[in-house]
Design an enzyme around this catalytic site. Structure first.
Site, PDB file in Angstrom:
ATOM      1  N   CYS A  47     -38.231  30.257  81.302  1.00  0.00           N
ATOM      2  CA  CYS A  47     -38.769  30.264  79.934  1.00  0.00           C
ATOM      3  C   CYS A  47     -37.819  30.871  78.900  1.00  0.00           C
ATOM      4  O   CYS A  47     -37.530  30.238  77.896  1.00  0.00           O
ATOM      5  CB  CYS A  47     -40.131  30.964  79.911  1.00  0.00           C
ATOM      6  SG  CYS A  47     -40.831  31.108  78.247  1.00  0.00           S
ATOM      7  N   LYS A  56     -37.428  25.740  71.762  1.00  0.00           N
ATOM      8  CA  LYS A  56     -38.087  25.885  70.458  1.00  0.00           C
ATOM      9  C   LYS A  56     -37.101  26.379  69.400  1.00  0.00           C
ATOM     10  O   LYS A  56     -37.238  26.077  68.217  1.00  0.00           O
ATOM     11  CB  LYS A  56     -39.281  26.832  70.559  1.00  0.00           C
ATOM     12  CG  LYS A  56     -40.311  26.436  71.616  1.00  0.00           C
ATOM     13  CD  LYS A  56     -40.684  24.952  71.561  1.00  0.00           C
ATOM     14  CE  LYS A  56     -41.508  24.542  72.763  1.00  0.00           C
ATOM     15  NZ  LYS A  56     -40.699  24.134  73.925  1.00  0.00           N
ATOM     16  N   ALA A 186     -41.415  10.050  78.362  1.00  0.00           N
ATOM     17  CA  ALA A 186     -42.071  10.355  77.084  1.00  0.00           C
ATOM     18  C   ALA A 186     -43.164  11.397  77.274  1.00  0.00           C
ATOM     19  O   ALA A 186     -44.255  11.275  76.739  1.00  0.00           O
ATOM     20  CB  ALA A 186     -42.644   9.075  76.471  1.00  0.00           C
ATOM     21  N   GLY A 187     -42.845  12.436  78.055  1.00  0.00           N
ATOM     22  CA  GLY A 187     -43.732  13.584  78.179  1.00  0.00           C
ATOM     23  C   GLY A 187     -43.340  14.661  77.198  1.00  0.00           C
ATOM     24  O   GLY A 187     -42.648  14.401  76.207  1.00  0.00           O
ATOM     25  N   HIS A 188     -43.753  15.886  77.470  1.00  0.00           N
ATOM     26  CA  HIS A 188     -43.513  16.986  76.531  1.00  0.00           C
ATOM     27  C   HIS A 188     -42.026  17.182  76.240  1.00  0.00           C
ATOM     28  O   HIS A 188     -41.618  17.267  75.078  1.00  0.00           O
ATOM     29  CB  HIS A 188     -44.109  18.277  77.096  1.00  0.00           C
ATOM     30  CG  HIS A 188     -45.607  18.313  77.063  1.00  0.00           C
ATOM     31  ND1 HIS A 188     -46.320  19.447  76.768  1.00  0.00           N
ATOM     32  CD2 HIS A 188     -46.535  17.352  77.267  1.00  0.00           C
ATOM     33  CE1 HIS A 188     -47.620  19.183  76.809  1.00  0.00           C
ATOM     34  NE2 HIS A 188     -47.762  17.915  77.110  1.00  0.00           N
ATOM     35  N   VAL A 189     -41.222  17.289  77.297  1.00  0.00           N
ATOM     36  CA  VAL A 189     -39.792  17.554  77.107  1.00  0.00           C
ATOM     37  C   VAL A 189     -39.125  16.390  76.385  1.00  0.00           C
ATOM     38  O   VAL A 189     -38.354  16.585  75.434  1.00  0.00           O
ATOM     39  CB  VAL A 189     -39.114  17.816  78.468  1.00  0.00           C
ATOM     40  CG1 VAL A 189     -37.600  17.937  78.296  1.00  0.00           C
ATOM     41  CG2 VAL A 189     -39.679  19.083  79.106  1.00  0.00           C
ATOM     42  N   GLY A 190     -39.413  15.169  76.820  1.00  0.00           N
ATOM     43  CA  GLY A 190     -38.798  13.997  76.206  1.00  0.00           C
ATOM     44  C   GLY A 190     -39.125  13.861  74.735  1.00  0.00           C
ATOM     45  O   GLY A 190     -38.249  13.547  73.915  1.00  0.00           O
ATOM     46  N   LEU A 191     -40.383  14.111  74.374  1.00  0.00           N
ATOM     47  CA  LEU A 191     -40.792  13.967  72.978  1.00  0.00           C
ATOM     48  C   LEU A 191     -40.121  15.012  72.089  1.00  0.00           C
ATOM     49  O   LEU A 191     -39.639  14.696  70.989  1.00  0.00           O
ATOM     50  CB  LEU A 191     -42.312  14.082  72.862  1.00  0.00           C
ATOM     51  CG  LEU A 191     -43.116  12.944  73.491  1.00  0.00           C
ATOM     52  CD1 LEU A 191     -44.608  13.247  73.428  1.00  0.00           C
ATOM     53  CD2 LEU A 191     -42.829  11.620  72.804  1.00  0.00           C
ATOM     54  N   HIS A 449     -58.478  31.940  52.141  1.00  0.00           N
ATOM     55  CA  HIS A 449     -58.005  30.736  51.463  1.00  0.00           C
ATOM     56  C   HIS A 449     -56.686  31.040  50.764  1.00  0.00           C
ATOM     57  O   HIS A 449     -56.525  32.097  50.155  1.00  0.00           O
ATOM     58  CB  HIS A 449     -59.039  30.302  50.411  1.00  0.00           C
ATOM     59  CG  HIS A 449     -58.558  29.216  49.508  1.00  0.00           C
ATOM     60  ND1 HIS A 449     -58.496  27.907  49.888  1.00  0.00           N
ATOM     61  CD2 HIS A 449     -58.094  29.269  48.219  1.00  0.00           C
ATOM     62  CE1 HIS A 449     -58.032  27.188  48.878  1.00  0.00           C
ATOM     63  NE2 HIS A 449     -57.781  27.982  47.860  1.00  0.00           N
TER      64      HIS A 449
END
Length: 465
Positions: A47, A56, A186-191, A449
């Site tokens: 991680c 990230k 096209a999973g999490h890493v790919g996207l 707000h």
């Protein structure tokens, strides 16, 4: 007798230093137990080094590039700019080093012994640790925890291995913007990588064997993500069965595939594999311990995370747990409590996730697909992000909020946010779910707000069906 044949005895020996492992080490060492952690390479696990946090960091740099490219939208004129990938990489490296330093300080503070070595079992609850200089140490624990994680799968596609493809590890170390990046999966890493590299300036082609991206999600999520990628210029090649790959990533690669029965070929400069994970259970001597693995190679555990061998536990992805750091952290709590004589299980826990595309996708609980498959009656609340005033003020209005509420109790079954701040607003809903609150408590709450959570008032004031 050779002193090396006599193992050093510990209260707890841990193989791997990922999220669940390090928390166990620091906790038990802090209580005065003798603890040793054997880690092959990455202090703190994947991680902070090669996965969640560095990716990230790169994604955020790409978002800044996107803002600069859109500067006229904000009333700011920028004549020209260029991406300096070595600087992007070095920014990430600086963050990673800071995280590693923090981990080392916590090991020192707790008293847990971190042994940088390659570890394997040589008997029940007994590990051999081979250090970089070739010396070996024999360690035996009253309890042993396996937390070796997973690694990216490189499928047996002709030519793929010889093409030396990038995985997420190598992609995070790129010092050039790929001219044309081909992403497999096209999973999490790919996207996340597809969008980020497109924003840095790459031509990006995203391939997947399924008919859509993130195929297990609801149709509106799938459509939203697909439209996002297309709008940003990512080429989607779906229903693709890859036949062969030639060339070398970083120079020139060719992918031969079949799409809907039609043969095609694609050419690019780099190729990234993001088509799933496999557990790190090979060649660590499990056959000498009585620890069994599943057909897919994950360690067999029960709901207490006990393996099939007495005194040996497993945590995180290698145990087949959902592949998120926060789940591995909860695995720590499960093992901690059970070692201390309590009873804690993995069954029934929430598994939230956040996909860090821009905008984000976050979900906790049940999807509509799941509810329908189980025959669960629900009311559906859904609003576009244009109904969220904070999103309007930012002019980031792509996406929607959606919530499934049980018809017979007004309790929240599942929540999805696809939009700006999705991860944070999901956290608010998850806390309500943990507290067993009805959706009306959020509808009638006094929320500041203009903030993102304020959008929940609009969501739950909308008509339901």
């Amino acid at each position: 007798m050779d002193p090396q044949s006599q193992p050093e005895v510990y209260d707890l020996v841990i193989l791997g230093s990922g999220a669940g492992s390090k928390l166990l080490a620091w906790t038990f060492a802090g209580q005065g137990r003798r603890v040793a952690v054997v880690e092959r390479k990455y202090v703190g696990g994947a991680c902070p080094n090669i996965a969640c946090l560095p990716s990230k960091n790169i994604v955020h740099s790409a978002q800044v590039a996107h803002y600069v490219r859109r500067s006229e939208d904000f009333g700011i004129s920028i004549d020209s700019f260029r991406i300096k990938m070595p600087a992007v990489r070095d920014r990430k490296r600086k963050m990673v080093q800071g995280l590693v330093d923090t981990h080392l300080a916590l090991y020192k503070e707790s008293g847990a012994e971190l042994i940088m070595a390659s570890g394997k079992f040589v008997g029940p609850k007994t590990l051999e640790a081979t250090l970089s200089d070739g010396t070996k140490r024999l360690l035996r624990g009253e309890n042993v925890v396996i937390g070796t994680g997973t690694h990216a799968v490189v499928e047996d596609i002709p030519g793929l291995r010889s093409a030396q493809p990038l995985t997420h590890v190598e992609a995070l170390e790129l010092d050039v913007v790929p001219e044309h990046l081909i992403v497999l999966g096209a999973g999490h890493v790919g996207l996340e990588f597809a969008q980020a590299m497109r924003r840095f300036g790459s031509k990006v082609t995203l391939l997947d064997r399924n008919h859509c991206v993130l195929h297990s999600e609801d149709d509106d999520v799938i459509e939203g993500l697909g439209s996002l990628l297309k709008d940003e210029g990512v080429d989607l090649v779906l229903n693709a069965k890859i036949k062969s790959i030639s060339g070398v990533s970083g120079q020139s690669v060719r992918v031969t595939l079949e799409q809907n029965g039609v043969a095609k070929s694609l050419e690019g400069t780099h190729i990234l594999v993001a088509a799933g994970r496999v557990p790190n259970t090979k060649d660590i001597g499990l056959e000498l311990t009585g620890v069994e693995v599943t057909e897919r190679g994950y360690i067999k555990v029960n709901e207490r995370l006990e393996t099939t061998a007495p005194g040996i536990w497993a945590v995180g992805e290698v145990a087949g747990s959902p592949q998120f750091t926060h789940i591995s952290e909860d695995d720590f709590r499960v093992v901690r409590d059970n070692i201390l004589g309590g009873h804690r299980v993995t069954t029934g826990r929430q598994v939230p996730f956040c996909l860090f595309t821009d905008p984000e996708l976050a979900r906790v609980g049940m999807t509509e697909k799941e509810a329908k498959a189980k025959g669960i009656a629900y009311c559906l609340f859904k609003i576009p992000m244009t109904s969220m005033l904070r999103a309007r003020s930012l002019m980031e209005t792509r996406g929607f909020l959606k919530c499934l509420v049980a018809r017979d109790s007004d309790h929240i079954l599942g929540f999805v946010a696809f939009g700006v701040g999705a991860g944070e607003i999901m956290g608010c809903v998850q806390i309500a779910m943990l507290g067993g609150m009805p959706y009306t408590s959020l509808r009638e709450a006094v929320l500041a707000h203009p903030t993102i959570p304020e959008g929940l008032i609009s969501l739950f004031s909308s008509a339901s069906s």
